[in-house]
Design an enzyme around this catalytic site. Structure first.
Site, PDB file in Angstrom:
ATOM      1  N   GLU A 287     -17.899  -3.806  23.955  1.00  0.00           N
ATOM      2  CA  GLU A 287     -17.059  -4.996  24.066  1.00  0.00           C
ATOM      3  C   GLU A 287     -15.833  -4.927  23.162  1.00  0.00           C
ATOM      4  OE1 GLU A 287     -20.287  -5.057  23.206  1.00  0.00           O
ATOM      5  OE2 GLU A 287     -21.293  -5.791  25.006  1.00  0.00           O
TER       6      GLU A 287
ATOM      7  N   HIS B  89       0.841  -1.198   0.000  1.00  0.00           N
ATOM      8  CA  HIS B  89       0.000   0.000   0.000  1.00  0.00           C
ATOM      9  C   HIS B  89       0.875   1.246   0.000  1.00  0.00           C
ATOM     10  CE1 HIS B  89      -2.405  -3.311   1.603  1.00  0.00           C
ATOM     11  NE2 HIS B  89      -3.487  -2.660   1.254  1.00  0.00           N
TER      12      HIS B  89
ATOM     13  N   HIS C 123      -4.016   3.126  -3.472  1.00  0.00           N
ATOM     14  CA  HIS C 123      -4.203   2.656  -2.090  1.00  0.00           C
ATOM     15  C   HIS C 123      -3.476   1.340  -1.825  1.00  0.00           C
ATOM     16  CE1 HIS C 123      -6.271   1.495   1.664  1.00  0.00           C
ATOM     17  NE2 HIS C 123      -6.259   0.296   1.121  1.00  0.00           N
TER      18      HIS C 123
ATOM     19  N   HIS D 283     -28.772 -14.703  24.054  1.00  0.00           N
ATOM     20  CA  HIS D 283     -27.778 -14.572  25.117  1.00  0.00           C
ATOM     21  C   HIS D 283     -27.115 -15.897  25.482  1.00  0.00           C
ATOM     22  CE1 HIS D 283     -29.482 -10.644  25.362  1.00  0.00           C
ATOM     23  NE2 HIS D 283     -28.802 -10.308  26.436  1.00  0.00           N
TER      24      HIS D 283
END
Lengths: 670, 670
Positions: A416, A31, A268, A479
């Protein structure tokens, strides 16, 4: 346009650019765009502000630098080489992205001295930076004295558009703003190009305003390509604001200097190609062959070697004074940053007998953390807004907050992913701090890349994951982890523990704390578990062991293999089967990875090959247990999502009962 | 304080509150705080604004409602019950959080009619909402005519502090702002309490300013507890802004009405307890027994039944007119929202022979997508800023952008997690749209919870994950998946495909598109792969099949089992071994989950039990392959992190060579 004469600054910046260009060109991979555009800000930062010692990359009080936009790794390798780090020679630059080189595709802290953290997955680096800045603030609050400052460094980050699009960077920035981490300074390489093209197609928000909303000090350098003074002033101003982290948006041109590719996505992530490299050399007036750096440029960069040596000497002098005045603190400081643990520290870990009260393993974890905390002051951590569910509070300390950085309980909020990367940053501050981060096991899904990076980048973090199965009950399938324990075992170099009781929880913490560079993950129950006869703190280090038996291997009819909450179930089932005359062994397997590391003789002693009838019992997916039960074995588990109902009901409905284990045993024994 | 007389509005709001309180109380589990505080905003929204038909929860043109703060599920169940949805009776309310009830711990769309998406994991719901709003905007742009509007609904979301702390919500909000989704209206229940206590401890950013930075229209209702008019005016104002999504911050008191627990974390996630329930009844003047709702309250709510019926009738009339004027479009619309696929659609899928050019499976995927796209106009999707690496552009359409909602290529930016939840939302719009989302396989780690939720909530999404092994090469271990394929296989109800060549890629798309409710994940190579003799489109549906053999089962010496890029390796190794007189079968296993679903006879036909010598070859962790290779088998894979170097070199160094497979084969054959 040929530049007739260049200032030494321009030459230095072009040296960074062309080492990067040439490295990518030789590898035909990489890059170049970011290094070409960000070279000016990187040069100003390292030349005028960064405090570092090239000949001692681990000098404690150095400023930390993170390239959060890790794909621009050649920028960092160029800097390390030019500034005289021994870790990156010109030969290493030529080996960019080759097998076993010191210059891999993305910066890897465990490969190249001078790289602080491993970046590439976007947004991780800026969040690591929050962890590094947190570590500095904590240690400064803990050790500095009004007349002796021994902890005092900045954390600088270069991040890109991609980092700013990722949610993790927002989470981390919000925390950094909340904590007021004034020594965190981030330079945002605003080149308005990402892989798909102009950021106009997907990223039109007002980034500066967003960071202001997080409570950051925000500035904008409009011409990051050539206005070196503006960059320097902005960094100066950022340093002057001591109660807020700083974002400096530096507008640049990606691939600056490339006549045909600058300001396009084409520059890029691909080499420029020989023709365009030649045109860029012309455009920037760089008349040197590939990998050639003029002597005067090296000379300028190498001034940093002497500068670094005096900075370190100065600091050592300060520390010597500190040691005279505050010998106890100095010793504690030295011990801590060495990473050495106090002898016999593990004596603090509680042990249990079957007479002891049944407790959830999350509760045992809390007891461990609070037994360890006074003995190991380097233990810091917290939960993503589930402190009293995960049971992760250190009772002998207060909350880490702005103005109370000496405290050890960190409130991460419901973030988290940032928690994960911040813990990694704390560990990679390399000052002996042992961080832990906690949430419900199911939400490892929100932070899995950070957990993976802890393993890859050798960040010794303890991941405290509670509510580890469908037995959590009413919260239901969103959950209830089902696949998580097994899928986390798949991550290389991560130890996943699922302790069966109090002793095994202590054993898991023992291994986790004594690990050198390996992170550990605790899968802990919500529900109470009996303390089992035969369970062992020390045996956990072997990963699996015979919990109860009483028969010679050749006599055995059956082996039951359990983990965590299901070991107790195996013990009960074994009792029933024994009452019917069957010869049954129960193996507890708190850590599959450690068991796999044992020698064949030990493994054979636990799971004799001659005993083909085996049953694994784990309240999770069965896929993977075939490794231990073999062709004639049976796996008891749950291969669907769970369901909402009281925990006991759920476990019963999904077959986690003594009767079912007994029935399956009889079935395979024919 | 006893309230002497209550308006019907107050009674309705209290009915919502007390059904929620009583449901949680009976279950002794759940979250009463949010329903108590958010009841006023929910009531105003549903009573004055929401367009829905309780007797036909799937009426196409309904407004969509999402409770992103899914732990407050009793709020949604109370609303559904009170408004006369058949899916939630008073008995169902009493069965809150019990086995097989219609009222599980968190809202589950696949259990309870009237629930649009499954929430609970924070931040997912608001991001699903962006997907629903995107779907509406797309269909509206595609089907509406100046004189006939058949697609026209709002998407309303209630989200909490937790949702706003999660990075995924920021990613999704940034996209919604970029796209200018004016019919997305989010009510932010600003109760400044999360599980750990006051949001002061971890969440002090300026949320409104942040959403303004994303380009949202932002308002603040200061008294969300009692100022119903202010709530209504804000929603009205939000609707009036048609080119921006709206955030309405509604400041409320969590657990409103509870004298001792309101405004504390104690009311967030636990039943109030009998005494406090009694006190709350007194405080709010609610003199009814548990689960009792006064007739007049039911009467008021039930007006929605007639209202809903007329709304639907009105829409049907509009549609009838549309059908007359635009019969072709009407048919296309009906076909699409029915989810029916055109007959013989799969004929468009390309097939290959070994003479065809070797291509990467990501390239085959691109060919498939572009073969399907003209035949299935309901296919929409895109990449998280890796369009030209993932090869996911639909060439026959333009980019979905503000003002060009009819287009089908979505640019998600570097926001994997939001992409996941947005794709889920598009699928759960239940209008036949088939979304796909793409990134590098390793970055499934950034969006794993959304992938899991696609499986749990029956959202038929196609996850296009390229660069599926260490063979991607130079980008190195941060970008090289090792554990991912296996760990994704652990997720229930998700089909993970790793096709070996062009035919298998077509076969994978065939299954994925024809699936009813199951999401599929494609693991695709960066590198070119030969088209294999014996590979089959149709066999993919069986998960695994005999690719090449030529021997009867009883003759076989060895079975080689490969997936994806390693099947070709197995074929070459088999040739070498056959040349030495060994009888070798090659099994291709593009989808382990589908193979596991086959009957025993089929499995035996592919992997005869009598053949014990087996080798699996997959460029990923070996853990899990024991299921198929058995006690005498060998697994070839990689159980460490990868390394940065050209892909061919990496594969060779890690043992993915014909010679190694041959050597391992000879070793186990003794």
């Amino acid at each position: 346009m040929v530049v007739a004469t260049q200032s030494i600054q321009e030459l230095c910046i072009n040296a960074i650019r062309f080492l990067s260009i040439d490295g990518v060109e030789k590898a035909k991979s990489g890059h170049p765009g970011l290094p070409m555009g960000a070279a000016p800000m990187a040069f100003v930062l390292w030349d005028q502000f960064m405090k570092f010692n090239p000949k001692n990359p681990q000098w404690f009080n150095r400023d930390r630098f993170i390239l959060s936009a890790g794909h621009g790794s050649m920028l960092q390798y160029s800097l390390l080489h030019l500034y005289g780090y021994d870790s990156v020679t010109i030969e290493d630059i030529k080996q960019f992205r080759q097998w076993k080189s010191k210059t891999p595709g993305h910066p890897e802290n465990f490969v190249t001295a001078g790289i602080e953290v491993t970046t590439g997955p976007l947004g991780q680096g800026i969040a690591n930076g929050v962890g590094l800045a947190l570590a500095e603030a904590h240690l400064a609050a803990k050790f500095n004295k009004p007349d002796a400052t021994i902890v005092d460094h900045y954390t600088y980050v270069i991040l890109g558009d991609g980092c700013n699009m990722e949610g993790i960077s927002g989470e981390a920035a919000s925390l950094a703003g909340h904590w007021g981490l004034g020594k965190l300074i981030a330079l945002y390489d605003d080149n308005h190009i990402s892989i798909d093209g102009s950021t106009d197609i997907a990223f039109t928000e007002d980034v500066c305003k967003r960071y202001e909303a997080y409570g950051w000090h925000v500035q904008h350098v409009e011409n990051g390509n050539t206005d070196l003074e503006a960059i320097a002033s902005a960094i100066e101003a950022a340093k002057a604001v001591t109660d807020k982290p700083s974002l400096i948006k530096v507008t640049t041109t990606i691939g600056y200097g490339s006549p045909n590719k600058a300001d396009t996505a084409g520059v890029h992530g691909a080499a420029l190609g020989a023709d365009e490299v030649a045109l860029t050399r012309k455009e920037l007036g760089w008349n040197y062959d590939p990998f050639v750096v003029p002597e005067e440029v090296y000379n300028h960069f190498h001034k940093a070697i002497e500068r670094g040596a005096s900075l370190q000497a100065e600091w050592e002098e300060t520390f010597a004074t500190y040691k005279t005045k505050y010998p106890a603190e100095a010793t504690e400081f030295e011990n801590q940053i060495s990473g050495k643990l106090p002898e016999n520290w593990a004596d603090c870990l509680p042990s249990y007998t079957p007479e002891d009260k049944a407790l959830a393993s999350r509760k045992h974890s809390e007891i461990c953390l609070n037994a360890i905390a006074p003995v190991l002051p380097q233990l810091v951590g917290g939960s993503a807004d589930l402190t009293h569910s995960n049971l992760t509070e250190i009772h002998c300390s207060g909350d880490f907050q702005k103005g109370a950085y000496e405290n050890r309980n960190i409130h991460f909020g419901v973030r988290e992913h940032a928690m994960g990367a911040i813990c990694n940053g704390i560990a990679l501050h390399n000052s002996g701090l042992i961080p832990y981060g906690a949430t419900f096991l199911v939400f490892t899904d929100y932070m899995r890349n950070s957990i993976r990076l802890s393993a890859l980048s050798e960040a010794k973090v303890i991941w405290v994951m509670t509510h580890d199965s469908i037995a959590l009950g009413e919260d239901g399938p969103t959950h209830q982890p089902v696949e998580h324990v097994m899928s986390l075992r798949m991550i290389p170099d991560l130890l996943v523990f699922r302790p069966a009781d109090g002793n095994e929880t202590s054993g898991a913490y023992k291994v986790a704390i004594e690990a050198d560079k390996t992170p550990s993950l605790m899968a802990l129950t919500r529900q109470g578990l009996p303390n089992l006869a035969g369970s062992s703190i020390d045996a956990v280090a072997k990963g699996g062991y015979v919990l109860s038996c009483g028969f010679a291997p050749e006599e055995l009819d059956l082996i039951l293999i359990g983990t965590g909450s299901e070991v107790g179930l195996c013990v009960e089932a074994a009792e029933k089967l024994k009452a019917e005359g069957l010869k049954v062994r129960v193996v507890s397997m708190p850590c599959v990875e450690l068991f796999d590391q044992q020698d064949e003789a030990y493994k054979e002693s636990v799971l004799p090959k001659s005993v083909k009838k085996r049953i694994s019992v784990e309240a999770g997916v069965t896929y993977g247990w075939e490794r231990f039960v073999g062709d004639e074995g049976v796996c008891i588990g749950i291969n669907t999502f769970g369901a909402s109902a009281p925990g006991g009901v759920v476990m019963e409905k999904f077959g986690f009962t003594v009767d079912n284990v007994v029935a399956q045993a009889k079935a395979i024994l024919g």
